[in-house]
Design a protein around this motif. Structure first.
Motif, PDB file in Angstrom:
ATOM      1  N   LEU A 234       0.835  -1.191   0.000  1.00 55.20           N
ATOM      2  CA  LEU A 234       0.000   0.000   0.000  1.00 55.20           C
ATOM      3  C   LEU A 234       0.875   1.248   0.000  1.00 55.20           C
ATOM      4  CD1 LEU A 234      -2.981   0.868   0.093  1.00 55.20           C
ATOM      5  CD2 LEU A 234      -2.803   0.904   2.592  1.00 55.20           C
ATOM      6  N   GLN A 235       0.524   2.218  -0.859  1.00 53.99           N
ATOM      7  CA  GLN A 235       1.282   3.452  -0.954  1.00 53.99           C
ATOM      8  C   GLN A 235       0.385   4.651  -0.683  1.00 53.99           C
ATOM      9  OE1 GLN A 235       3.614   3.889  -4.495  1.00 53.99           O
ATOM     10  NE2 GLN A 235       4.604   1.914  -4.304  1.00 53.99           N
ATOM     11  N   ALA A 236       0.972   5.687  -0.100  1.00 53.05           N
ATOM     12  CA  ALA A 236       0.331   6.984   0.035  1.00 53.05           C
ATOM     13  C   ALA A 236       0.800   7.816  -1.143  1.00 53.05           C
ATOM     14  CB  ALA A 236       0.721   7.647   1.351  1.00 53.05           C
TER      15      ALA A 236
ATOM     16  N   ALA B 163       5.239   1.198   4.024  1.00 51.36           N
ATOM     17  CA  ALA B 163       6.256   0.449   4.765  1.00 51.36           C
ATOM     18  C   ALA B 163       7.502   1.295   4.982  1.00 51.36           C
ATOM     19  CB  ALA B 163       6.611  -0.835   4.012  1.00 51.36           C
ATOM     20  N   ARG B 164       7.845   2.134   4.015  1.00 53.01           N
ATOM     21  CA  ARG B 164       8.996   3.013   4.168  1.00 53.01           C
ATOM     22  C   ARG B 164       8.736   4.055   5.259  1.00 53.01           C
ATOM     23  NH1 ARG B 164      10.201   6.690  -0.822  1.00 53.01           N
ATOM     24  NH2 ARG B 164      10.328   4.656  -1.842  1.00 53.01           N
ATOM     25  N   ILE B 165       7.517   4.587   5.304  1.00 51.55           N
ATOM     26  CA  ILE B 165       7.175   5.561   6.347  1.00 51.55           C
ATOM     27  C   ILE B 165       7.235   4.913   7.718  1.00 51.55           C
ATOM     28  CG2 ILE B 165       5.308   7.003   7.252  1.00 51.55           C
ATOM     29  CD1 ILE B 165       4.462   7.545   4.366  1.00 51.55           C
ATOM     30  N   ALA B 166       6.697   3.711   7.836  1.00 49.24           N
ATOM     31  CA  ALA B 166       6.718   3.010   9.125  1.00 49.24           C
ATOM     32  C   ALA B 166       8.145   2.759   9.593  1.00 49.24           C
ATOM     33  CB  ALA B 166       5.957   1.697   9.012  1.00 49.24           C
ATOM     34  N   GLU B 167       9.018   2.406   8.675  1.00 48.44           N
ATOM     35  CA  GLU B 167      10.421   2.170   9.030  1.00 48.44           C
ATOM     36  C   GLU B 167      11.090   3.452   9.495  1.00 48.44           C
ATOM     37  OE1 GLU B 167      14.533   0.377   7.006  1.00 48.44           O
ATOM     38  OE2 GLU B 167      12.683   0.508   5.852  1.00 48.44           O
TER      39      GLU B 167
ATOM     40  N   HIS C 247     -14.512   2.342  10.120  1.00 45.30           N
ATOM     41  CA  HIS C 247     -13.381   2.677   9.255  1.00 45.30           C
ATOM     42  C   HIS C 247     -12.932   1.411   8.531  1.00 45.30           C
ATOM     43  CE1 HIS C 247     -12.337   6.790  10.697  1.00 45.30           C
ATOM     44  NE2 HIS C 247     -12.942   6.364  11.794  1.00 45.30           N
ATOM     45  N   GLU C 248     -12.669   1.539   7.239  1.00 42.64           N
ATOM     46  CA  GLU C 248     -12.093   0.428   6.500  1.00 42.64           C
ATOM     47  C   GLU C 248     -10.699   0.137   7.052  1.00 42.64           C
ATOM     48  OE1 GLU C 248     -12.105  -2.152   2.857  1.00 42.64           O
ATOM     49  OE2 GLU C 248     -13.334  -1.627   4.596  1.00 42.64           O
ATOM     50  N   ILE C 249     -10.385  -1.140   7.232  1.00 42.52           N
ATOM     51  CA  ILE C 249      -9.089  -1.574   7.758  1.00 42.52           C
ATOM     52  C   ILE C 249      -8.485  -2.564   6.761  1.00 42.52           C
ATOM     53  CG2 ILE C 249      -7.887  -2.744   9.649  1.00 42.52           C
ATOM     54  CD1 ILE C 249     -10.162  -1.831  11.492  1.00 42.52           C
ATOM     55  N   VAL C 250      -7.255  -2.306   6.336  1.00 41.19           N
ATOM     56  CA  VAL C 250      -6.630  -3.154   5.317  1.00 41.19           C
ATOM     57  C   VAL C 250      -5.183  -3.432   5.694  1.00 41.19           C
ATOM     58  CG1 VAL C 250      -8.119  -2.263   3.465  1.00 41.19           C
ATOM     59  CG2 VAL C 250      -5.915  -1.173   3.911  1.00 41.19           C
ATOM     60  N   PRO C 251      -4.642  -4.570   5.273  1.00 40.86           N
ATOM     61  CA  PRO C 251      -3.209  -4.827   5.468  1.00 40.86           C
ATOM     62  C   PRO C 251      -2.391  -3.991   4.495  1.00 40.86           C
ATOM     63  CG  PRO C 251      -4.209  -6.639   4.265  1.00 40.86           C
ATOM     64  CD  PRO C 251      -5.328  -5.718   4.646  1.00 40.86           C
ATOM     65  N   VAL C 252      -1.204  -3.609   4.909  1.00 34.37           N
ATOM     66  CA  VAL C 252      -0.325  -2.841   4.029  1.00 34.37           C
ATOM     67  C   VAL C 252       0.263  -3.735   2.947  1.00 34.37           C
ATOM     68  CG1 VAL C 252       1.846  -1.542   3.939  1.00 34.37           C
ATOM     69  CG2 VAL C 252       0.152  -1.046   5.720  1.00 34.37           C
TER      70      VAL C 252
ATOM     71  N   VAL D  18       2.664  12.522   9.254  1.00 40.51           N
ATOM     72  CA  VAL D  18       3.494  12.576   8.049  1.00 40.51           C
ATOM     73  C   VAL D  18       2.621  13.036   6.892  1.00 40.51           C
ATOM     74  CG1 VAL D  18       4.907  11.245   6.434  1.00 40.51           C
ATOM     75  CG2 VAL D  18       4.971  10.720   8.895  1.00 40.51           C
ATOM     76  N   MET D  19       3.137  13.934   6.068  1.00 44.91           N
ATOM     77  CA  MET D  19       2.419  14.357   4.869  1.00 44.91           C
ATOM     78  C   MET D  19       3.217  13.955   3.643  1.00 44.91           C
ATOM     79  SD  MET D  19       0.975  18.123   3.720  1.00 44.91           S
ATOM     80  CE  MET D  19      -0.443  18.015   4.809  1.00 44.91           C
ATOM     81  N   VAL D  20       2.493  13.467   2.645  1.00 47.04           N
ATOM     82  CA  VAL D  20       3.125  13.131   1.366  1.00 47.04           C
ATOM     83  C   VAL D  20       2.503  13.984   0.272  1.00 47.04           C
ATOM     84  CG1 VAL D  20       3.523  10.761   2.125  1.00 47.04           C
ATOM     85  CG2 VAL D  20       1.515  11.282   0.747  1.00 47.04           C
ATOM     86  N   ARG D  21       3.265  14.199  -0.773  1.00 46.83           N
ATOM     87  CA  ARG D  21       2.766  14.828  -1.994  1.00 46.83           C
ATOM     88  C   ARG D  21       3.521  14.212  -3.143  1.00 46.83           C
ATOM     89  NH1 ARG D  21       3.645  21.046  -3.624  1.00 46.83           N
ATOM     90  NH2 ARG D  21       5.733  20.164  -3.886  1.00 46.83           N
ATOM     91  N   GLY D  22       2.800  13.436  -3.935  1.00 47.44           N
ATOM     92  CA  GLY D  22       3.481  12.708  -5.002  1.00 47.44           C
ATOM     93  C   GLY D  22       4.482  11.727  -4.414  1.00 47.44           C
ATOM     94  N   GLY D  23       5.745  11.863  -4.771  1.00 50.32           N
ATOM     95  CA  GLY D  23       6.781  10.981  -4.258  1.00 50.32           C
ATOM     96  C   GLY D  23       7.533  11.531  -3.069  1.00 50.32           C
TER      97      GLY D  23
END
Length: 449
Positions: A27-29, A35-39, A343-348, A413-418
């Motif tokens: 899963l990506q934002a 997974a990279r954000i969690a790390e 809330h929808e709950i999904v595995p990463v 954490v905020m993301v925008r694009g990459g």
């Protein structure tokens, strides 16, 4: 690649792109793997798709253009008050809807011009009124006769004229959760529509107030246009009466409360306010008045653009239930406990096609039976260490969190694009404990031991 968030029509929930998608097995934002954000920052943490927020704002502004009247969109800061979130909307021309001095200061810090700020709420203090007057905001949405009297006195002491919109309680059922309905006669919000003649008579005697508009807001998470149409029709009728009485109105404030989808279509929970029906209701009811309009969306702009990222601690098999225990808890996200929110709950990690689903209770580690995110939720098998995403938490998530059980606040954490950035770091335990102060007698007691 598959879309996680989908509308009831089957398309992407965000008007420009899905905020969160499975890509390359995870899963990506936007374009950043969770997974990279969690790390990088650990879990639990909030992740916001900044690009999706701004795309939603642009789509809403475009849709409201069909009404054919000047429009100001004032982002409802209470939904997510982070300065980075507010600034993203301010850069697109948004104003702000605030309900406290703290929110007002956040809006100013984010670059919102004072003349685009609306101050709402039933319990404004004299200090808050004075600060807002000195700041030069667009208007106070006044909610009672007593508030008008206090505001008049404060403005008089400062030698200023306070711009006011009277918030009307139209006695309309918003068809939403009882705890977020605000437009029925039994709610604490607004001035009963039957009290308007007396309120207007009082205003003629309050020389430090200027009536600029009328306002209405009937609740939050509305997914039907009909309650809006009923409320706006009553507001329009009142506006005509006010104008006929010789008052000059500069605008009408139609509030916010627009609902978002919180789940997939398969369980019937994906209802969202149909934007075209909402715009049509606005046009039919107040369009002919020719007055500029103010809108106050909050959840609609940010809700589906955020998620709470957590990690599985244990999978526990009880006598009659299977529990997935996360490192996130109700102090991080209280909506399921407070509102029975879904809330929808999904595995990463993207599940294999056709993966078997099993009913589990998704819970947190807090010593409360109410610390639960979902009952009997069908999920693919997960194991300790797996990452889990709780979706649609961009609104009323981090802002309603606490440090119950002395748990550290989740970073944001905020993301925008990459690109990604930590916009609020997780404090350490020493910093949290340092906020406590001992009374002198206990400090002395500690030194004598």
């Amino acid at each position: 690649m598959s879309t996680v968030l989908e509308s009831s029509a089957g398309g992407a929930a965000d008007p420009a792109e899905a905020a969160f998608v499975y890509r390359d097995g995870g899963l990506q934002a936007e374009q950043v793997p969770l997974a990279r954000i969690a790390e990088a920052v650990g879990t639990p943490c909030y992740v916001y798709a900044g690009g999706a927020m701004q795309a939603t704002y642009r789509a809403l502004a475009s849709a409201l253009g069909a009404v054919g009247l000047p429009t100001t969109i004032c982002y409802a800061v209470k939904a997510n008050p982070h300065v980075a979130v507010i600034r993203g909307f301010a850069a697109l021309g948004a104003g702000a809807d605030v309900v406290s001095e703290g929110e007002l200061r956040r809006a100013l810090a984010a670059g919102v011009p004072p003349e685009r700020i609306v101050f709402a709420g039933v319990g404004k203090t004299e200090a808050e009124m004075a600060f807002a007057l000195e700041t030069g905001i667009l208007q106070f949405n006044a909610e009672s006769i007593d508030e008008l009297k206090v505001l008049d006195a404060v403005a008089g002491r400062l030698g200023r004229t306070a711009p006011v919109a009277l918030r009307v309680n139209p006695d309309v059922d918003a068809r939403t959760h009882a705890k977020i309905a605000t437009g029925k006669a039994g709610n604490k919000f607004g001035i009963d529509i039957d009290q308007m003649p007396a309120t207007l008579a009082l205003l003629r005697d309050l020389k430090n107030l200027r009536l600029d508009g009328l306002a209405v807001h009937i609740g939050s998470q509305l997914v039907h246009a009909e309650p809006y149409e009923a409320a706006f029709a009553r507001l329009a009728e009142l506006a005509r009466e006010v104008l006929a009485g010789g008052w000059r109105l500069r605008h009408l404030d139609l509030g916010g409360g627009m609902g978002i989808p919180y789940g997939p279509a398969r369980d019937g929970r994906s209802a969202a306010l149909p934007l075209d029906a909402y715009v049509a209701a606005v046009k039919r009811t107040v369009g002919s008045l020719g007055l500029p309009l103010v809108f106050e969306p909050g959840r609609y702009l940010v809700g589906n653009a955020g998620l709470l990222l957590a990690r599985v601690l244990y999978v526990k098999q009880g006598r009659s239930k299977r529990f997935v225990i996360l490192d996130a808890a109700m102090n991080d996200l209280i909506r399921p406990t407070l509102y029975d929110a879904w809330h929808e709950i999904v595995p990463v990690a993207e599940p294999a096609p056709g993966a078997a689903l099993e009913p589990v209770d998704v819970v947190g580690p807090i010593c409360e039976s109410g610390d639960i995110f979902a009952h009997d939720r069908l999920l693919p098998p997960v194991a300790p260490g797996d990452l889990i995403a709780i979706l649609s938490t961009g609104a009323y998530g981090a802002t309603m969190s606490s440090t119950y059980n002395s748990r550290l606040p989740a970073p944001e954490v905020m993301v925008r694009g990459g690109d990604s950035a930590v916009i609020k770091a997780r404090p350490d335990h020493a910093a949290m404990i340092a906020q406590d102060r001992l009374p002198a007698w206990l400090e002395e007691s500690g030194r004598t031991r």
